[in-house]
Scaffold this active site. Structure first.
Site, mmCIF file in Angstrom:
data_model
loop_
_atom_site.group_PDB
_atom_site.id
_atom_site.type_symbol
_atom_site.label_atom_id
_atom_site.label_comp_id
_atom_site.label_asym_id
_atom_site.label_seq_id
_atom_site.Cartn_x
_atom_site.Cartn_y
_atom_site.Cartn_z
ATOM 1 N N ASN A 192 63.201 120.355 -35.955
ATOM 2 C CA ASN A 192 64.062 119.792 -37.267
ATOM 3 C C ASN A 192 63.316 120.124 -38.507
ATOM 4 O O ASN A 192 62.189 119.538 -38.775
ATOM 5 C CB ASN A 192 64.162 118.196 -37.003
ATOM 6 C CG ASN A 192 64.598 117.413 -38.500
ATOM 7 O OD1 ASN A 192 65.819 117.672 -38.672
ATOM 8 N ND2 ASN A 192 63.891 116.905 -39.117
ATOM 9 N N GLU A 193 64.052 120.523 -39.678
ATOM 10 C CA GLU A 193 63.538 120.703 -41.026
ATOM 11 C C GLU A 193 62.064 121.151 -40.898
ATOM 12 O O GLU A 193 61.248 120.602 -41.706
ATOM 13 C CB GLU A 193 63.601 119.265 -41.778
ATOM 14 C CG GLU A 193 65.104 118.951 -42.066
ATOM 15 C CD GLU A 193 65.182 117.771 -43.083
ATOM 16 O OE1 GLU A 193 64.043 117.087 -43.615
ATOM 17 O OE2 GLU A 193 66.385 117.697 -43.428
ATOM 18 N N TYR A 261 72.433 116.331 -48.484
ATOM 19 C CA TYR A 261 72.648 115.227 -48.620
ATOM 20 C C TYR A 261 73.116 114.760 -49.882
ATOM 21 O O TYR A 261 72.757 115.721 -51.039
ATOM 22 C CB TYR A 261 71.309 114.159 -48.545
ATOM 23 C CG TYR A 261 70.698 113.775 -47.292
ATOM 24 C CD1 TYR A 261 71.731 112.763 -46.542
ATOM 25 C CD2 TYR A 261 69.779 114.704 -46.738
ATOM 26 C CE1 TYR A 261 70.987 112.550 -45.176
ATOM 27 C CE2 TYR A 261 69.559 114.396 -45.314
ATOM 28 C CZ TYR A 261 70.170 113.245 -44.464
ATOM 29 O OH TYR A 261 69.583 113.041 -43.132
ATOM 30 N N GLU A 317 72.899 116.926 -40.649
ATOM 31 C CA GLU A 317 72.396 116.002 -41.396
ATOM 32 C C GLU A 317 73.482 116.150 -42.792
ATOM 33 O O GLU A 317 73.290 116.973 -43.459
ATOM 34 C CB GLU A 317 70.848 115.805 -41.674
ATOM 35 C CG GLU A 317 70.129 115.344 -40.390
ATOM 36 C CD GLU A 317 68.716 115.170 -40.860
ATOM 37 O OE1 GLU A 317 68.561 114.628 -41.869
ATOM 38 O OE2 GLU A 317 67.986 115.252 -39.897
ATOM 39 N N GLN A 366 73.191 107.979 -41.085
ATOM 40 C CA GLN A 366 72.779 107.784 -39.814
ATOM 41 C C GLN A 366 73.328 106.667 -39.046
ATOM 42 O O GLN A 366 73.329 105.422 -39.442
ATOM 43 C CB GLN A 366 71.130 107.770 -39.399
ATOM 44 C CG GLN A 366 70.477 108.786 -39.899
ATOM 45 C CD GLN A 366 68.929 108.688 -39.395
ATOM 46 O OE1 GLN A 366 68.514 107.631 -38.668
ATOM 47 N NE2 GLN A 366 68.063 109.480 -39.886
HETATM 48 O O1 AHR Z 1 68.046 111.385 -42.446
HETATM 49 C C1 AHR Z 1 66.730 110.982 -42.919
HETATM 50 C C2 AHR Z 1 65.795 112.330 -43.082
HETATM 51 O O2 AHR Z 1 66.472 113.200 -43.743
HETATM 52 C C3 AHR Z 1 65.612 112.917 -41.528
HETATM 53 O O3 AHR Z 1 64.533 112.417 -40.962
HETATM 54 C C4 AHR Z 1 65.047 114.350 -42.162
HETATM 55 O O4 AHR Z 1 65.485 115.334 -41.178
HETATM 56 C C5 AHR Z 1 65.969 114.383 -43.507
HETATM 57 O O5 AHR Z 1 65.159 114.621 -44.348
#
Ligand code: AHR
Length: 514
Positions: A192-193, A261, A317, A366
């Site tokens: 992840n990331e 995001y 995400e 989430q």
């Molecule tokens: O969703 C919160 C965080 O955001 C996650 O852990 C990460 O993958 C992203 O930076």
């Protein structure tokens, strides 16, 4: 008399001009792409009160639960329609060692959750508990392996533990822990990331590592793994280009992720979830609409390397990220959720639908108590957020056929800037019904929309739903009547295949037609 005639002509003219500005043509006979139900997926990390308190309360809790998982949350998510759940992170995934989360709970080792508040993780929620949660939710598990700080062997053994039916050390261990049969997990994230919290790697380095890890995540029995490579952070097109060029797409990975995001201001001062004005709102919506450009540009790159469209783009995400609620742990990312967030959700879901040819999964961050959550809990109380209602409303699109639409929309203007006032999606479900979802982003003005259902002679309006409120920052809170509920909606006129509908300001509507 003449004056009266003059005024009524002006009135009719204004009416015509206004309605002519908002027109949707739905090509009901032209759909060929299926909207994957997994676009309506979710993400839950060991972060704040998402897992602990959100789902997991333990078998001895006074909060009604089944095998330790709270019943109210499960019931609400089932009613909403949750096709999949991604776990255990997030950043947490790349420091999680799955073997710490199996076996008798009181013997499991603890660890520090370094990313999220530095709290002690007691590992009481692990693989078996997650698979039980997915069973109760009837959701497909999406497991994120640890590529950042784990080993190839560790990841390989986790797949064997979950998916093998052979006699082997891992299956013996699983049986000793009470589960005889393989679960058969399909969706598997290879880190992840990894450009950030998952190891700070370059795209070139990660591409090699990912190929190595992928080699040792095996298919067992009939199960075919759908391996998901870590994709770009937002507009890092170099990352996408490198992975598609050097990452062995279609073989080492079947899907690639994208994280974006919606942050209203900036990462150090994002802005309050509830205390905002119209200029903040306009900024939020402009930033969320950037998803359109992101998808288009990343898909262009993917199309060049994968013209047969074998590799899926998985936005695993996304969602709004505001400042935490005052007085809460900054590492727990607990935020309220308003009508503004509901509009963020509807706009993004419309965009995922629009690019359904390539977008095969998306997971809002989430599910419970963290970021743009569906559900908030406080002890034994639970709240359904406005975003929850958007997912519930939009479940009609899950596995539907995307109906290509042409949209003419007026602008929503603010301070000499403009964004489209309308966002929309149309699909035909397996039972032949047509579903149209429309959002009016303008907080000050209702919009009149005409819609042509091209390819149909006569349409019948069956039912409608609406999400709206008096204020953009309205939200649902504990112990209060809901300020942002979902209600039925009937303000629709149908003549032949022509529809006219008036959407109140700042509202989201679903129309079901036959
Ligand atoms: O969703 C919160 C965080 O955001 C996650 O852990 C990460 O993958 C992203 O930076």
């Amino acid at each position: 008399m003449k004056l009266k005639l003059f005024f009524s002509s002006v009135f009719i003219f204004i009416l015509l001009v206004t309605s002519a500005q908002n027109k949707i043509v739905v090509n009901t006979d032209a759909g060929k792409e299926k909207i994957s139900k997994h676009i309506y997926g979710h993400f839950s990390e060991h972060l704040g009160r998402c897992i602990y308190g959100g789902y997991w309360v333990g078998e001895d809790s006074g909060i009604p639960n089944t095998n330790g998982i709270r019943n109210d949350v499960v019931d609400a998510l089932v009613e909403m329609g949750i096709p999949n759940l991604r776990w255990p992170g997030g950043c947490f995934a790349d420091e999680y060692h799955w073997m710490d989360g199996i076996g008798p709970r009181d013997e499991r080792p603890t660890m520090i959750n370094t990313h999220w508040g530095g709290v002690t993780e007691d590992n009481s929620f692990g693989t078996h508990e997650f698979m039980e949660l997915c069973r109760q939710l009837d959701a497909e598990p999406v497991v994120n392996g640890n590529l950042g700080s784990g080993t190839v062997q560790e990841m390989s053994q986790w797949v064997e533990y979950l998916n093998s039916d052979n006699i082997s050390p891992m299956t013996d261990l699983r049986k000793a822990n009470g589960r005889d049969e393989a679960w058969g997990v399909t969706y598997w994230n290879l880190g992840n990331e990894n450009w950030g919290c998952g190891g700070n790697m370059t795209a070139e380095y990660y591409a090699n590592e990912m190929r190595r890890y992928s080699t040792y995540t095996k298919n067992y029995g009939d199960n075919r793994l759908y391996r998901i490579a870590c994709g770009p952070n937002s507009d890092d097109y170099h990352w996408m280009e490198t992975l598609m060029k050097d990452g062995n797409p279609g073989r080492s990975f079947q899907g690639i992720s994208l994280h974006y995001y919606t942050v209203t201001h900036n990462w150090s001062k994002k802005g309050s979830a509830t205390d905002f004005d119209e200029s903040d709102y306009f900024l939020t919506m402009s930033k969320t609409l950037f998803m359109d450009e992101l998808l288009r540009k990343h898909i262009n790159i993917m199309d060049r390397y994968d013209p047969q469209n074998r590799v899926g783009l998985l936005v695993d995400e996304w969602g709004s990220w505001h400042d935490v609620e005052p007085g809460t742990n900054p590492g727990f990312l607990y935020q309220q959720n308003t009508l503004r967030d509901a509009l963020v959700a509807s706009v993004n879901l419309d965009l995922f639908n629009k690019y359904a040819r390539r977008v095969k999964m998306a997971n809002i961050a989430q599910t419970v108590n963290v970021l743009q959550a569906m559900i908030l809990t406080k002890d034994d109380e639970m709240v359904k957020t406005p975003s929850y209602y958007v997912f519930k409303m939009y479940k009609v699109h899950q596995n539907g056929t995307l109906l290509p639409s042409e949209v003419e929309t007026e602008g929503y203007e603010y301070n000499n800037n403009s964004i489209p006032a309308i966002s929309t999606s149309a699909s035909r479900s397996e039972d032949g019904k047509i579903h149209l979802t429309i959002s009016n982003l303008n907080p000050n003005k209702q919009v009149n929309i005409t819609c042509e259902l091209r390819g149909m002679e006569n349409a019948t309006f069956e039912r409608g739903e609406i999400i709206t409120a008096g204020e953009l920052n309205a939200y649902n809170d504990f112990g209060m009547e809901e300020e942002v509920p979902m209600k039925s909606f009937n303000d629709v006129k149908v003549k032949g295949n022509q529809l006219s509908v008036t959407l109140p300001s700042k509202s989201i509507v679903m129309l079901e037609l036959n």
